[in-house]
Enzyme design. Structure first.
Site, PDB file in Angstrom:
ATOM      1  CG  HIS A 225      34.112  12.426  35.559  1.00  8.75           C
ATOM      2  ND1 HIS A 225      34.969  11.491  35.847  1.00  8.75           N
ATOM      3  CD2 HIS A 225      33.715  13.098  36.296  1.00  8.75           C
ATOM      4  CE1 HIS A 225      35.161  11.749  37.079  1.00  8.75           C
ATOM      5  NE2 HIS A 225      34.280  12.726  37.534  1.00  8.75           N
ATOM      6  CE1 TYR A 256      34.693  12.706  42.232  1.00 10.40           C
ATOM      7  CE2 TYR A 256      36.349  12.597  40.470  1.00 10.40           C
ATOM      8  CZ  TYR A 256      34.949  12.837  40.991  1.00 10.40           C
ATOM      9  OH  TYR A 256      33.831  13.063  40.182  1.00 10.40           O
ATOM     10  CG  ASP A 541      60.410  40.045  27.252  1.00 16.02           C
ATOM     11  OD1 ASP A 541      59.493  39.082  26.823  1.00 16.02           O
ATOM     12  OD2 ASP A 541      61.787  39.921  27.532  1.00 16.02           O
TER      13      ASP A 541
END
Ligand code: FAD
Ligand code: THG
Length: 813
Positions: A225, A256, A541
């Protein structure tokens, strides 16, 4: 280095240091942390990260980890120096689509309890004056976001942990892990051996190597990166603060930015995926450099650098001073890897974790390792969440590269993976394709969302159109399939439902201990029951069909349930649990005409008297041996029919032919969702998690505290005394033309009070439905609320459940 320890943590990056500090805070003293590199800058991903922390995430759990991490970084300091610069975080929109998505993100932040604001372009420029305001539509701003000083935090955490008895050893490589009788026994290093019953692997992108030492697959891929630092920017000349500007994301270009004194740091995901094998990560002490840094490839950065100067024109005068291709971990689903390995007790993993989430995760991990169940829903992060095929090297590589490409994409909640597909198909697949199925995907399964062949059913029906976002992966045909299920009969492919067979002399006792409802019923009966954790939170469940004295078939929610059962098996081998999902298939035949269809294929009496609701029986449908369960998640008369995969296609064809006189159709997941919500059936993982107890979730009917002890019973009784902290409530939207998607914030008298779990349009009641967690005092029918959807507030009301009951054909007016 000591020769014996209560726990050995491998890796002194932010995760290892964080867990050491949290463990010692809980009172553990005998903690050893090992790292192959020098401390505190050990050479892993932590050593290079610019430390941006954007907290808002589509996942509630990840947002919560980030919130807790920010609070921890803020509380840390080293010799008076802070470990967090809370400068705020801003994401800008360069496209109208992104601007819409930022509105959605503002909703998500509100749902998960993060204060945030939508800003106009000029307000964005006020926050980051380097920005070209003419290129953006607006911004999303979170004042509590900011920068972590990760290496400093490592040093601060080490000091705290050492003060409480922990020992940190740098330049000590773990070379092996000894396992005895399925348990961790010792750690071998290039500087000696440490006996220990517990290893916590915090080796980041080296995780797969550590896993291999004990035969555990750790599904992550190190990826390059790109990150650069510029020369001084003229506008920032003389800047005394390390960072004054908020951290910035320009997601339309996957970039960014952060300030560092007079310079800017720029990161990009806008380049080809560059995976690296964990075995090929450069060795620090051999290469003399940093292992997590690969040589910078300027040609990959070029488009991002051009875009950076367009978005922040002030960078025009600056150059790239240094750049790296840094390495960190990606996983098949973009989520971290947490938990104890199934295969080797005492081997824990905490990997693929960003700095943003590290300290929140460390706290949860420490509690978990010391024996408490996590009080947060970590199901999406657990190592046990993967199906076998999801651990294959080729799947892990392909999906991790995809999750790299998607880091900053706008992801629709229903968006399926594209590659590799198809992976898992039921025996009905060829027929589904012939019927024009529109397939989505879940855990590798191809799942029809609706069938194009049903388009003609739209004639004479009014199915409301949708806004563009909720119309994705949707067709009005969904509405027709829903209505035809209520009017006639439909086939639903239930093959992806995770199912196991539990057998043996200890089976009943085992299941009684694991679940809340009473399963001591005669063979032939089905029970809906809950698995709780030790805190009384709902782990799952499930349905339990008793097929014989010592034989049960269970319908579960995923591989985590199988792992949990395996963990609690009695030692003696009196119980066996076998996953039969792969070799079997299941079709749901549901609707008022379902019995007639199935009866026409069987010699047995299937009348209500002979085969009542919530009963199981074996029969033949012509020549196909089936197990029939009389239950339905869609709330209509009918059966789940199970057979072996080899007979599946025949079963489908028989039902199809027999169903023709009754107008049978095939129906998809879209209709299934809206039917179950009208009936009020909860979905585990969406409507409730371990953060909720059965009373809060409206499932007290499945709890029998009087039956004897079971996991979570004691905690549950306490919680019942204390009363619910919130309630799962059924909301109905005022405007019959509108729907929401899930995860939206709910407002009452102007304040955010809860969030939506599942949502769908109810095609029998003609209104949008949204289940939501609300404070108990608001969870009463007729309470007025608003649901925020892309910045718009939609009126809604708490309604009585269920909204629709086929027995009474009660349709809400
Ligand atoms: P690491 O820091 O890699 O630590 C693992 C440690 O284990 C290493 O020190 C290694 O030496 C040790 N180890 C491995 N094997 C052995 C062994 N056999 N024996 C002994 N020790 C061993 N995250 C953010 O949140 N925000 C950002 O802005 C951000 N930007 C990034 C920018 C770049 C360029 C990079 C590379 C990463 C970025 N990240 C960011 C990601 C973040 O840095 C990582 O996810 C995080 O640091 C991982 O921490 P860790 O402790 O798990 O791993
Ligand atoms: N089928 C089977 N097993 C399952 C599911 C399923 N296990 C996992 C998940 N889905 C469980 N969810 C439900 C939710 C509701 C019902 C069944 C499974 C259901 N409820 C009835 C009710 O609420 O009226 C039962 C009440 C009772 O008598 O206890 O049918 O889809 N095999």
């Amino acid at each position: 280095m000591r020769s014996r320890a209560e726990v050995v943590i491998v890796g002194a990056g932010i995760v290892g240091c964080g867990i050491a500090e949290s463990l010692t805070r809980l009172g553990w003293r005998d903690v050893v942390v090992l790292d192959q590199g020098p401390l505190p800058r050990a050479g892993g991903s932590t050593s290079h990260a610019p430390g941006l922390m954007f907290q808002t995430n589509p996942s509630k759990t990840m947002t919560e980890f980030a919130k807790r991490s920010v609070a921890r970084y803020r509380a840390l300091e080293l010799d008076g120096e802070p470990c967090c610069l809370q400068v705020g975080g801003m994401e800008v929109a360069a496209t109208p689509e992104r601007w819409e998505d930022l509105k959605r993100k503002h909703g998500l932040a509100t749902s998960w309890g993060v204060e945030s604001y939508l800003l106009s372009p000029s307000e964005c420029v006020e926050k980051v004056p380097l920005l070209d305001g003419s290129r953006i539509h607006g911004g999303f701003y979170v004042p509590t976001d900011g920068l972590a000083k990760a290496v400093r935090a490592c040093a601060a955490l080490r000091r705290l942990a050492e003060g409480r008895g922990a020992e940190f050893c740098g330049e000590t490589e773990v070379t092996g892990i000894e396992v005895r009788g399925g348990r961790v026994a010792a750690v071998e290093t290039d500087r000696g051996r440490i006996e220990t019953p517990l290893v916590v692997s915090c080796a980041g992108m080296w995780g797969p190597r550590l896993g291999r030492m004990v035969g555990v697959t750790v599904p992550l891929v190190p990826m390059q990166h790109q990150l650069v630092w510029t020369t001084p920017v003229e506008e920032l000349t003389g800047e005394s603060e390390e960072a004054r500007h908020p951290i910035l994301r320009h997601q339309d270009f996957s970039m960014y930015f952060r300030q560092r004194h007079e310079r800017y740091g720029i990161g990009t995901y806008r380049h080809r995926p560059m995976p690296v094998s964990p075995d090929e990560i450069p060795r620090s002490r051999l290469s003399g450099g940093m292992p997590s840094v690969m040589p910078f490839t300027p040609e990959d950065f070029e488009p991002s650098w051009r875009e950076a100067r367009r978005m922040l024109p002030a960078l025009e005068g600056a150059r790239i001073e240094e750049g790296i291709n840094g390495l960190f971990s990606f996983t098949p689903d973009g989520m971290p890897l947490l938990g104890e390995a199934q295969e080797v007790r005492g081997f824990w993993v905490a990997e693929a974790i960003w700095i943003t989430h590290a300290l929140g995760i460390a706290e949860v991990m420490a509690a978990w390792i010391t024996g408490s169940d996590p009080e947060m829903d970590v199901s999406g992060c657990e190592l046990s969440r993967f199906e076998a095929h999801e651990l294959s090297p080729s799947y892990v590589l392909a999906r991790s590269c995809q999750s790299f490409r998607e880091v900053y994409d706008i992801i629709h909640p229903l968006q399926p993976m594209e590659e590799p597909r198809p992976l898992r198909t039921s025996p009905f697949y060829p027929r589904q394709k012939e019927l024009g199925a529109y397939f989505l995907e879940a855990h590798g399964w191809e799942r029809p969302q609706w069938f194009e062949s049903n388009r003609e059913l739209l004639k004479g029906r009014e199915i409301p159109e949708r806004d563009p976002w909720s119309a994705r992966y949707w067709s009005p045909v969904v509405g027709a399939e829903h209505q035809v299920t209520r009017e006639r009969v439909a086939l639903y492919d239930m093959s992806p439902l995770k199912r196991v067979e539990v057998t043996g002399p200890g089976a009943l006792e085992f299941l009684q201990r694991l679940t809340t409802n009473d399963l001591d019923k005669p063979p032939g009966r089905i029970t809906y029951t809950l698995m709780l954790d030790h805190r009384g939170g709902i782990r799952s469940d499930i349905t339990v069909a008793r097929l014989g004295e010592e034989r049960f078939q269970l319908g579960l929610n995923g591989p985590r349930d199988v792992e949990w059962m395996g963990r609690h098996l009695p030692k003696a081998g009196s119980v066996s649990v076998r996953d039969i999902t792969g070799g079997t298939c299941c079709v749901g035949v549901w609707g008022p005409r379902a019995r007639e269809v199935v009866q026409s294929l069987s010699e047995d009496d299937l009348s209500d008297k002979a085969f009542p609701f919530y009963h199981a029986r074996r029969t033949y449908l012509r020549e196909v041996p089936v197990l029939a369960l009389r239950l339905s998640y869609v709330g209509e008369l009918g059966y789940e029919l199970y057979t072996t995969s080899d007979m599946g296609l025949r079963l489908w064809d028989l039902l199809w032919e027999a169903g023709k006189p009754y107008g049978i159709i095939a129906a998809g997941r879209g209709a299934f969702e809206s039917l179950r919500l009208e009936k009020g059936y909860r979905m585990w993982g969406r409507d409730m998690t371990c953060e909720h107890d059965p009373y809060e979730a409206g499932l007290s009917f499945a709890v029998r505290p009087g039956k004897g002890d079971f996991i979570g019973r004691e905690a549950l009784l306490r919680r019942r005394e204390e009363g619910p902290r919130r309630r799962l409530s059924c909301l109905v939207l005022d405007d019959p033309q509108r729907v929401v998607m899930g995860a939206e914030p709910v407002y009452h008298e102007g304040s955010a009070v809860g969030y939506v779990t599942s949502a769908a349009y109810g095609y029998s009641i003609g209104r949008g439905i949204a289940y939501a967690w609300l404070p108990p005092e608001l969870a009463r029918p007729a309470t007025r609320v608003q649901i925020e959807y892309f910045g718009e507030r939609l009126g809604a009301e708490v309604a009585e459940e269920p909204l629709f009951d086929p027995a009474m054909k009660r349709i809400r007016s």
